[in-house]
Motif scaffolding. Structure first.
Motif, PDB file in Angstrom:
ATOM      1  N   VAL A 285       0.979  -1.070   0.061  1.00 47.32           N
ATOM      2  CA  VAL A 285      -0.009   0.081  -0.060  1.00 47.32           C
ATOM      3  C   VAL A 285       0.880   1.365   0.006  1.00 47.32           C
ATOM      4  CG1 VAL A 285      -2.058  -1.107   1.042  1.00 47.32           C
ATOM      5  CG2 VAL A 285      -0.213   0.052   2.444  1.00 47.32           C
ATOM      6  N   GLU A 286       0.132   2.281  -0.179  1.00 48.59           N
ATOM      7  CA  GLU A 286       1.061   3.738  -0.166  1.00 48.59           C
ATOM      8  C   GLU A 286       0.442   4.485   0.963  1.00 48.59           C
ATOM      9  OE1 GLU A 286       3.554   3.926  -2.451  1.00 48.59           O
ATOM     10  OE2 GLU A 286       2.859   1.777  -3.419  1.00 48.59           O
ATOM     11  N   VAL A 287       1.504   4.681   2.005  1.00 47.77           N
ATOM     12  CA  VAL A 287       1.320   5.420   3.089  1.00 47.77           C
ATOM     13  C   VAL A 287       2.442   6.355   3.355  1.00 47.77           C
ATOM     14  CG1 VAL A 287      -0.448   3.599   4.192  1.00 47.77           C
ATOM     15  CG2 VAL A 287       2.090   3.639   4.549  1.00 47.77           C
ATOM     16  N   ASP A 288       2.093   7.319   4.344  1.00 50.03           N
ATOM     17  CA  ASP A 288       3.061   8.355   4.790  1.00 50.03           C
ATOM     18  C   ASP A 288       3.659   8.048   6.216  1.00 50.03           C
ATOM     19  OD1 ASP A 288       2.587  10.140   2.593  1.00 50.03           O
ATOM     20  OD2 ASP A 288       0.615  10.553   3.492  1.00 50.03           O
ATOM     21  N   GLN A 289       2.532   7.151   7.110  1.00 48.59           N
ATOM     22  CA  GLN A 289       3.092   6.869   8.325  1.00 48.59           C
ATOM     23  C   GLN A 289       2.388   5.399   8.644  1.00 48.59           C
ATOM     24  OE1 GLN A 289       1.548   9.731  11.189  1.00 48.59           O
ATOM     25  NE2 GLN A 289       3.168  11.515  10.745  1.00 48.59           N
ATOM     26  N   ILE A 290       3.256   4.664   9.478  1.00 47.11           N
ATOM     27  CA  ILE A 290       2.725   3.369   9.777  1.00 47.11           C
ATOM     28  C   ILE A 290       2.779   3.242  11.433  1.00 47.11           C
ATOM     29  CG2 ILE A 290       3.179   0.933   9.864  1.00 47.11           C
ATOM     30  CD1 ILE A 290       4.826   1.697   7.167  1.00 47.11           C
ATOM     31  N   TYR A 291       1.765   2.934  12.004  1.00 43.98           N
ATOM     32  CA  TYR A 291       1.834   2.524  13.436  1.00 43.98           C
ATOM     33  C   TYR A 291       1.600   0.814  13.422  1.00 43.98           C
ATOM     34  CZ  TYR A 291       0.570   7.330  15.090  1.00 43.98           C
ATOM     35  OH  TYR A 291       0.560   8.825  15.362  1.00 43.98           O
ATOM     36  N   ASN A 292       2.461   0.267  14.038  1.00 43.07           N
ATOM     37  CA  ASN A 292       2.446  -1.127  14.111  1.00 43.07           C
ATOM     38  C   ASN A 292       2.189  -1.551  15.258  1.00 43.07           C
ATOM     39  OD1 ASN A 292       3.014  -3.763  13.166  1.00 43.07           O
ATOM     40  ND2 ASN A 292       5.019  -3.686  14.257  1.00 43.07           N
ATOM     41  N   LEU A 293       0.803  -1.898  15.675  1.00 44.18           N
ATOM     42  CA  LEU A 293       0.437  -2.490  16.782  1.00 44.18           C
ATOM     43  C   LEU A 293      -0.054  -3.800  16.710  1.00 44.18           C
ATOM     44  CD1 LEU A 293       0.108   0.887  17.244  1.00 44.18           C
ATOM     45  CD2 LEU A 293      -1.759   0.704  18.248  1.00 44.18           C
ATOM     46  N   ALA A 294       0.024  -4.415  15.676  1.00 48.48           N
ATOM     47  CA  ALA A 294      -0.524  -5.985  15.639  1.00 48.48           C
ATOM     48  C   ALA A 294       0.300  -6.818  16.382  1.00 48.48           C
ATOM     49  CB  ALA A 294      -0.499  -6.281  14.160  1.00 48.48           C
ATOM     50  N   CYS A 295      -0.460  -7.451  17.395  1.00 52.28           N
ATOM     51  CA  CYS A 295       0.293  -8.145  18.220  1.00 52.28           C
ATOM     52  C   CYS A 295      -0.812  -8.861  19.206  1.00 52.28           C
ATOM     53  CB  CYS A 295       1.513  -8.240  18.691  1.00 52.28           C
ATOM     54  SG  CYS A 295       2.284  -9.687  19.527  1.00 52.28           S
ATOM     55  N   PRO A 296      -1.227  -9.944  19.748  1.00 54.73           N
ATOM     56  CA  PRO A 296      -1.968 -10.048  20.888  1.00 54.73           C
ATOM     57  C   PRO A 296      -1.154  -9.830  22.072  1.00 54.73           C
ATOM     58  CG  PRO A 296      -1.837 -12.167  19.731  1.00 54.73           C
ATOM     59  CD  PRO A 296      -0.882 -11.076  18.916  1.00 54.73           C
TER      60      PRO A 296
END
Length: 319
Positions: A71-82
Motif C-alpha cells: 500500500v502507499e502510506v505516509d506513516q505506519i503505526y505497528n500495533l498488531a500482536c495479541p
C-alpha cells in the motif's frame, strides 16, 4: 501542548481493530487524516471500529501482518500482536511470528514508501525486573524459554529490527514501551487484571487474586496512552526512543480489587490462586524521558478511568 499537524496524511494502523488500535483510529480520523485500519481479527473486533466504517477517510482491510502488504502510506503505526497472556499463549508460535515477521514486513513497507514507522513495544521487554522503576536504559530480565517468552522475546526482537533498519536504511523510527493500559473496548475475556476484576465483580463472581496480591502494576487510561502515541509520532526525527509510556502510579492487586469493588458494588469475595510462571512482581514506568522529550504525562486518575471502564463493561454484559 504540541502544535497540531495540519497536513492530511495517509496513515496505516496494524491491529487497528484492537483495543488501542481502535482508539488510535478515532484520534487520527478526528485529527483529519486518512486511516487504513489493518487487522486479521484474531483479537480485534469489528465492533470496535463499526462506527467508522462509513466514514469517508476510513478504510478497513482484513490482513495478517505476517504476510507482506503493498500500500502507499505516509506513516505506519505497528500495533498488531495479541497483548494479553490468554491470547498470546493460545498460539505462541504465531505470536512470535506476528512480532518478528510483522515487524520485518512493516519495516519493508516503510523502507519502500519512506514512511515514518512507530512500534508499539511493551514493558514486558523488562521481564521480571531487578531495577525499579524501570528506565529505558535497563536491559531487562527475561526468561527466553518460558511460556511468556513468545511475547516478551518477540517484542524484544522487533525492537532490534527497528533499530537495525534505522541504522542500516536510515528509516525514521519511533519506539514506545507500553505499560499496562486499560479503558473501554478492552476484551472482556483477555485475562488482564482490570478486565478480569471488573467482569467478575459485575457478574457477582469471586475476584481472582494470584499469589498474595502484593505484586504491583501501574495503570494508564487509554486516552492518555493515545496522546502519548501521537506526540511520539510527531516528535523530532532524531528522537527514536525507546520511550516508556505509562502511569507511574503503582498499585497492588489487592488495592485494585478494592477500587473495582467500591465502584461496582455487590458482594464479590476475593479468591486466591497460585502465581503464574514468570509473572512480574513489580511494574512501574520511569517516565522522565517522555516528560522531557514529549511533554507528556498521564492526566486521568485510576478511579476516574475505572468508572469509565466499568460503565463500558456494564453495556457489554447487558447485550
Amino acid at each position: 501542548m504540541m502544535k497540531a499537524i495540519m497536513a492530511t496524511k495517509r496513515i496505516l494502523i496494524t491491529g487497528g481493530a484492537g483495543f488501542l488500535g481502535s482508539h488510535l483510529c478515532d484520534r487520527l480520523i478526528a485529527d483529519g487524516h486518512d486511516v487504513l485500519c489493518v487487522d486479521n481479527f484474531f483479537t480485534g473486533s469489528k465492533d470496535n471500529i463499526r462506527h467508522l466504517l462509513s466514514h469517508p477517510r476510513f478504510e478497513l482491510l482484513r490482513h495478517d501482518v505476517t504476510f507482506p502488504l503493498y500500500v502507499e502510506v505516509d506513516q505506519i503505526y505497528n500495533l498488531a500482536c495479541p497483548a494479553s497472556p490468554v491470547h498470546y499463549q493460545h498460539d505462541p508460535v504465531q505470536t512470535t511470528k506476528t512480532s518478528v515477521h510483522g515487524a520485518i514486513n512493516m519495516l519493508g513497507l516503510a523502507k519502500r514508501t519512506r514512511a515514518r514507522i512507530f512500534q508499539a513495544s511493551t514493558s514486558e521487554v523488562y521481564g521480571d525486573p531487578e531495577v525499579h522503576p524501570q528506565p529505558e536504559s535497563y536491559w531487562g530480565r527475561v526468561n527466553p524459554i518460558g511460556p511468556r517468552s513468545c511475547y516478551d522475546e518477540g517484542k524484544r526482537c522487533a525492537e532490534t529490527l527497528f533499530f537495525d533498519y534505522h541504522r542500516q536504511h536510515r528509516l525514521e523510527i519511533k519506539v514506545v514501551r507500553i505499560f499496562n493500559t486499560y479503558g473501554p473496548r478492552m476484551h472482556p475475556n483477555d485475562g488482564r487484571v482490570v478486565s478480569n476484576f471488573i467482569v467478575q465483580a459485575l457478574k457477582g463472581e469471586d475476584i481472582t487474586i494470584y499469589g498474595d496480591g502484593q505484586q504491583t502494576r501501574s495503570f494508564c487510561y487509554v486516552d492518555d496512552m493515545i496522546e502519548g502515541f501521537v506526540r511520539m509520532m510527531h516528535s523530532p526525527a532524531d528522537f527514536t526512543g525507546p520511550v516508556n509510556l505509562g502511569n507511574p502510579g503503582e498499585f497492588t492487586m489487592l488495592e485494585l480489587a478494592e477500587k473495582v469493588l467500591k465502584i461496582v458494588g455487590g458482594k464479590s469475595k476475593l479468591s486466591f490462586h497460585p502465581l503464574p510462571v514468570d509473572d512480574p512482581k513489580q511494574r512501574q514506568p520511569d517516565i522522565r524521558l517522555a516528560k522531557e522529550k514529549l511533554g507528556w504525562e498521564p492526566k486521568v486518575c485510576l478511579e476516574d478511568g475505572l468508572k469509565e471502564t466499568v460503565a463500558y463493561f456494564r453495556r457489554v454484559l447487558e447485550r
